[in-house]
Structure formats: structure tokens, C-alpha cells
Design an enzyme around this catalytic site. Structure first.
Site, PDB file in Angstrom:
ATOM      1  N   LYS A  79       0.845  -1.193   0.000  1.00 27.26           N
ATOM      2  CA  LYS A  79       0.000   0.000   0.000  1.00 27.26           C
ATOM      3  C   LYS A  79       0.879   1.241   0.000  1.00 27.26           C
ATOM      4  O   LYS A  79       1.903   1.270   0.698  1.00 27.26           O
ATOM      5  CB  LYS A  79      -0.909  -0.033   1.241  1.00 27.26           C
ATOM      6  CG  LYS A  79      -1.953   1.080   1.279  1.00 27.26           C
ATOM      7  CD  LYS A  79      -2.873   0.943   2.496  1.00 27.26           C
ATOM      8  CE  LYS A  79      -3.943   2.043   2.505  1.00 27.26           C
ATOM      9  NZ  LYS A  79      -4.880   1.921   3.640  1.00 27.26           N
ATOM     10  N   SER A 159      -9.958   2.311   2.646  1.00 25.00           N
ATOM     11  CA  SER A 159      -8.993   3.001   1.811  1.00 25.00           C
ATOM     12  C   SER A 159      -8.016   2.070   1.080  1.00 25.00           C
ATOM     13  O   SER A 159      -7.392   2.486   0.108  1.00 25.00           O
ATOM     14  CB  SER A 159      -8.191   3.968   2.669  1.00 25.00           C
ATOM     15  OG  SER A 159      -7.363   3.258   3.561  1.00 25.00           O
ATOM     16  N   SER A 183     -10.447   0.082   6.885  1.00 20.68           N
ATOM     17  CA  SER A 183      -9.781   0.171   5.577  1.00 20.68           C
ATOM     18  C   SER A 183      -9.097  -1.100   5.090  1.00 20.68           C
ATOM     19  O   SER A 183      -8.645  -1.157   3.952  1.00 20.68           O
ATOM     20  CB  SER A 183      -8.745   1.292   5.598  1.00 20.68           C
ATOM     21  OG  SER A 183      -9.382   2.537   5.510  1.00 20.68           O
TER      22      SER A 183
END
Lengths: 490, 95
Positions: A79, A159, A183
Site C-alpha cells: 500500500k 482506503s 480500511s
């Protein structure tokens, strides 16, 4: 040879150690797949094929020398929230410009130390603020899953949308993600993947771009419960560079996955039966309860009376901490600077150009609730409500070992379908409590809805008891027999 | 609870975010709606409740007061928007 990118992490590690294929072959297969798919899916925002091949060759050398480590040769995605040395890291925000860290986050360093291979950086909501990945400076990724008979793009959630999309589309064996209000777990639920957020403090936050420090926690998104356990073991552990990192040993979680739930007590919190919950979610939850009963677990009803206050408390605590954390983006030491007429003008220009609309909105909420005279009424009260929420859990755990809930109140939605901020925030209604209380939570795919979209169930455990999360999730995975993959349209 | 245009102007300034005049009203409406939704926390009786610090009892660790890194000027400046002779170059802040 079968398509290497479709392997689970566990199967790939077995194949590597049996020398059925090399890390270079495996890594090349992923690089090819990413090249072919990423323009459409937009999961990766930075691709690092050269670095990946270099790491793969080094892994192959260690395998040949009999020095293979836990993740030797396994290609993973990261990420964009994790600082990666010499690889651009922007948390998908314009304000970080071309920021290229000169150091590595602890979590990613631990993955590389165990022999993993980095394929690139994955898309996310700007500073992890969002539930749809729409706020990324690089545009949203596409969910590999679509409604049956439809060619409309859906969100992979947020997210950690890029992480979830990449894992679901076989663009990596597994990925790092992070979870401040859901998330990791919500994108996992939206993409038919597994995601776990461990107990707060299990994984080091050093080198993770900060959003809300008392809530942020690292974790993986993976193809199976076992894969998620393998990755979480590698990511966790005490780190002196993070003062909230817990000095706890990391258990062998992989062993918990197949232990079964016989004799366990599973709590069903009645407050999670929310108004207007789709019947399919209700039915999935009932099915999950039945599966666990059939495997010998005892089901107990529990109450978490302060559940409804979790989201409003979150929308004080998270923006307040964000407004403090993101004060560092002033255009002086890194990132993009927008020159103004004077110093304040430079700050204001830099921040209004650099931050997107959702981030600006949350910074203003955070500044508002922390502004002079409001601290007690908002932040302090919200922190006290957190104690009440945690106490609810502690009381419930006197009667059970873990809780079973749906992960989300809906399946993946289309971009633009939730235009009102509060409607978007409500998507985190089942996940945010675990962040506020600091507890571990895992999402496991359990079924497809009537439109052919995956739905997840969530298991919330006691503090430091990820083992029970893995046991229950493993049992659900086995009972559900969830093997569906998205139909390849990309 | 209603967030006014003036509140937004003040909060924007405190946040060091430039907000144009025509954005003040829509932002005030958005913040009013979000803050209104947050107001329900006032229903919770928090008398005598300690604010949460952490789920697992932990004390902040201490470390020895020694230098653990340094001599990385190049790294520190590597991402600077503007630097010169080993310094960050920033706008003039003293008149």
C-alpha cells in the site's frame, strides 16, 4: 505449468521451496499480468519490476543455498502508505509530490528480511481517508468484480482499495494494507479476499504515513485465511521505533487456522442488526451462525449498547488526530510547495492545492473540534465514549470468545453512488468499533449476493487474541467453500 | 448546532488551508450536517469515565538518552522543495 499468479501464497511458497518454479519465474508472471491489467484496474500507482526481479534473483540464490526464509521469493504489493526506500511514496496525495523516502517502514522491512519480493505500490484513498478509494490523486482503481450482466465499474472499497483489487485480480500473492476505521476489512469484503487488522500495537507504525495515530494499524489483505496468517506473522512484532508497539511475542497464527471452533463460544451482538440492513446481509449472518454451530461452536447473544456512538466518536477522534498529524505538510521540507505572497500564503496555498476535498474537509472538522474551548466537548468526550465502547466488548467477552458480525452493510457500490459524506461514513458501521476499542478483526468472504458480488463476515476477537479470529475465520472459510473468482473482463 | 461561514473562515485559517469565498457557504452546510450527526454523542453519560488511552495496558517505554543516528544531511534534504548549501530554503518569515 498452471498459471502461477493464481496460486495462494501458501501454495506458492511450497512450490518455491520444492523448486517446482523459481522466484524469477513467479515474479515475471506477475510483472506480465500487471503490465496487461493495470491500465484498466489501476491497482498499482508505482510499478517496480526491476527491483522485483533483483529481489527474486536474490531469493532464488538463498533458496539454492538452503537459506530460504518464511516468505522467500513471494511477490507482494505494498500500500502506498508505507515508506519504501528509494521508491516514491505519496499516500496517493498531491501534497507529497514525488516524495521518495530515504528509509524503509518497519513492516515492509520485515517482509523483505523474510525474503519477500516487492512488485510495486498500491492505490489507496488519499491519506487513507475514504471508503471507496475515490480520493486518490491517481484516480480510483476498479474492483475486479462487477454486478452480473453489468459493465459498470464498482469500487473495491477503501482506503486499501488498490491492495484488495490487486489481490482479487491475481496481481500479487498478497498485499500490505492499513486499517483506521475499516480500511482493510471493508475492501476485503468488497473483493472476496481476506483482510485482518490485528490488535492495536501488534504491528509497528514506524514509516507508515500517519492518519489517526491512536487508530491506525497495519495488516495484510490475502487470498485465504491461511495466507493472511502467514503475512500477519511476518508483519507484527515489537519495534522500539514505535512507542505504542507492544512488547509481545508473535504467536504461530498459521497453526490456528485449521483448529476448528469446537467448544468455542461465539457472541452475536444484537446492536449490529441495524435499520434497513439488506436481507441478504441478514441471511449471510444467519448462515455464518449456522456454520459455526454445525462445527461445534456455541452461539450466545451479547449486547454492545454503545455501538451506535462508534461512528460519531470516530469522526471526532480521527479528524482531530489527522489535523495534528497532517500539520507537517507545510511545503517546507518535502512535497510540493506553492509559493504565496507571504509565509502564511505559502502554507495556505500549498495545503489547499496539495490536499484533496475529503482531506480538507476532515482537517477542518479536526481543527474545529480541537479549537479553543471545544476540546472537552468533543475530543475528550469522544475518548470517554471509546472507553464505554471498549467496556461493552470486555463485558461481552465474559460470555464468549469472539464475535461474529457482517463486515459491511452492503456489497461493493458504484462510484458516485454515495455522494453524501455521512452516507459514505456509514459504510464503516460494523468495522469502526474494533478500531476504537483497539481489538483485532478479520473479514472472510462467505457468499455472493444475488448480483454475484462477494460479501464478507467479520470476526472480532479479544485484545491480543488474533488466534481466535483465525480459528473462526478458518472455520467459516471451510464451511463456505468460497472459491468464486471475478469473471475476467479486464 | 450550526457551523457558520465565519466559523469556516476561522477554521480554514487555523488549518492553513486557503478557502475561496464561494466555498465558505457550501462547506458551512457540510460541516453543519456532519457536526449535527456527531452531536448524538451528547446522549452518552460519560460522568466518571476515564478517556481511553490503549486497549492493552502499556506504559510509555524509556530509552537511553544517546544519539542513535546522524550525519545524514543528504538524506534529510533529499526531498526538499528547495535547498542550498546544506540548508532548507524557505520563504522569508521575518519582516
Amino acid at each position: 505449468m498452471t498459471d502461477l499468479t493464481k496460486l495462494t501464497l501458501a501454495a506458492a511458497l511450497d512450490g518455491l521451496s520444492a523448486k517446482a518454479f523459481s522466484s524469477r519465474e513467479l515474479t515475471e508472471a506477475f510483472i506480465k499480468e500487471i503490465e496487461a491489467s493495470n491500465d484498466t484496474l489501476n491497482a498499482y500507482v508505482v510499478k517496480t519490476p526491476e527491483k522485483a526481479l533483483e529481489m527474486a534473483d536474490a531469493a532464488d540464490a538463498r533458496i539454492a543455498a538452503g537459506e530460504a526464509k518464511a516468505l522467500e521469493g513471494a511477490p507482494l504489493g505494498v500500500k502506498d502508505l508505507y515508506c519504501t526506500k528509494d521508491v516514491r511514496t505519496t499516500a496517493c496525495s498531491n501534497i507529497l509530490g514525488e516524495f521518495t523516502p530515504t528509509y524503509e517502514s518497519t513492516v515492509t522491512q520485515q517482509l523483505w528480511d523474510r525474503g519477500a519480493v516487492m512488485l510495486g505500490k498500491l492505490n489507496m484513498d488519499e491519506f487513507a481517508m475514504g471508503s471507496s478509494n475515490e480520493t486518490s490523486r491517481f484516480g480510483p482503481p476498479a474492483n475486479p468484480w462487477r454486478r452480473e450482466g453489468s459493465n459498470q465499474n464498482l469500487t473495491p472499497g477503501g482506503s486499501s482499495g488498490g491492495s484488495a483489487a490487486a489481490v482479487a485480480a491475481d496481481l500479487c500473492l498478497g498485499a500490505t494494507a492499513s486499517d483506521t476505521g475499516g480500511s482493510i476489512r471493508q475492501p476485503a469484503s468488497f473483493t472476496g479476499t481476506v483482510g485482518i487488522k490485528p490488535t492495536y500495537g501488534r504491528a509497528s507504525r514506524y514509516g507508515m504515513v500517519a492518519f489517526a495515530s491512536s487508530l491506525d494499524q497495519a495488516g495484510p489483505i490475502a487470498k485465504t485465511v491461511e495466507d493472511s496468517a502467514i503475512l500477519l506473522e511476518a508483519m507484527c512484532g515489537h519495534d522500539a521505533k514505535d512507542s505504542t508497539s507492544l512488547p509481545e511475542p508473535v504467536p504461530a497464527w498459521r497453526e490456528s487456522v485449521k483448529q476448528g471452533v469446537k467448544g468455542m463460544k461465539i457472541g452475536i451482538p444484537k446492536e449490529y442488526r441495524v435499520d434497513n440492513m439488506p436481507e441478504e446481509i441478514e441471511a449471510l449472518w444467519a448462515q455464518g451462525i449456522k456454520w459455526l454451530q454445525e462445527q461445534g461452536a456455541e452461539i450466545v447473544d451479547v449486547s454492545l449498547p454503545h455501538t451506535r456512538y462508534a461512528l460519531p466518536a470516530y469522526y471526532i477522534v480521527a479528524p482531530a488526530e489527522a489535523s495534528s498529524n497532517l500539520a507537517r505538510y507545510d511545503g517546507m521540507r518535502y512535497g510540493t510547495r506553492v509559493q504565496g505572497d507571504n509565509l502564511v500564503g505559502t502554507y495556505e496555498g500549498t495545503r489547499s492545492e496539495g490536499f484533496g476535498a475529503e482531506v480538507q474537509r476532515r482537517l477542518m472538522i479536526g481543527t474545529y473540534v480541537l479549537s479553543s474551548g471545544y476540546y472537552d466537548a468533543y475530543y475528550l468526550r469522544a475518548q470517554k465514549v471509546r472507553t464505554k465502547i471498549l467496556n461493552d466488548f470486555i463485558e461481552a467477552y465474559e460470555k464468549c470468545d469472539a464475535l461474529l458480525t457482517p463486515t459491511c452493510p452492503s456489497a461493493a457500490f458504484a462510484y458516485g453512488e454515495k455522494a453524501d459524506p455521512v452516507q459514505m461514513y456509514l459504510n464503516d458501521i460494523f468495522t469502526v468499533t474494533a478500531n476504537l476499542a483497539g481489538l483485532p478483526g478479520i473479514s472472510v468472504p462467505a457468499a455472493l449476493d444475488s448480483q454475484g458480488l462477494p460479501l464478507g463476515l467479520q470476526v472480532i476477537g479479544k485484545a491480543l487474541d488474533e488466534a481466535s479470529c483465525f480459528r473462526v475465520a478458518g472455520a467459516i472459510e471451510e464451511a463456505a467453500g468460497f472459491v468464486a473468482k471475478p469473471h475476467k473482463w479486464w | 448546532m450550526s457551523v457558520t461561514k465565519e466559523d469556516v473562515r476561522k477554521v480554514a485559517r487555523l488549518s492553513r488551508i486557503a478557502v475561496s469565498e464561494d466555498r465558505l457557504e457550501p462547506l458551512a452546510n457540510e460541516l453543519t450536517s456532519i457536526m449535527g450527526w456527531i452531536e448524538q454523542l451528547n446522549e452518552v453519560d460519560v460522568d466518571g469515565v476515564e478517556p481511553m488511552t490503549s486497549v492493552v495496558d502499556a506504559t510509555l517505554p524509556m530509552r537511553d538518552d544517546v544519539v542513535t543516528d546522524g550525519n545524514i544531511q543528504g538524506q534529510v534534504l533529499a526531498n526538499a522543495p528547495k535547498s542550498e548549501d546544506g540548508f532548507f530554503v524557505v520563504p522569508k518569515s521575518v519582516e
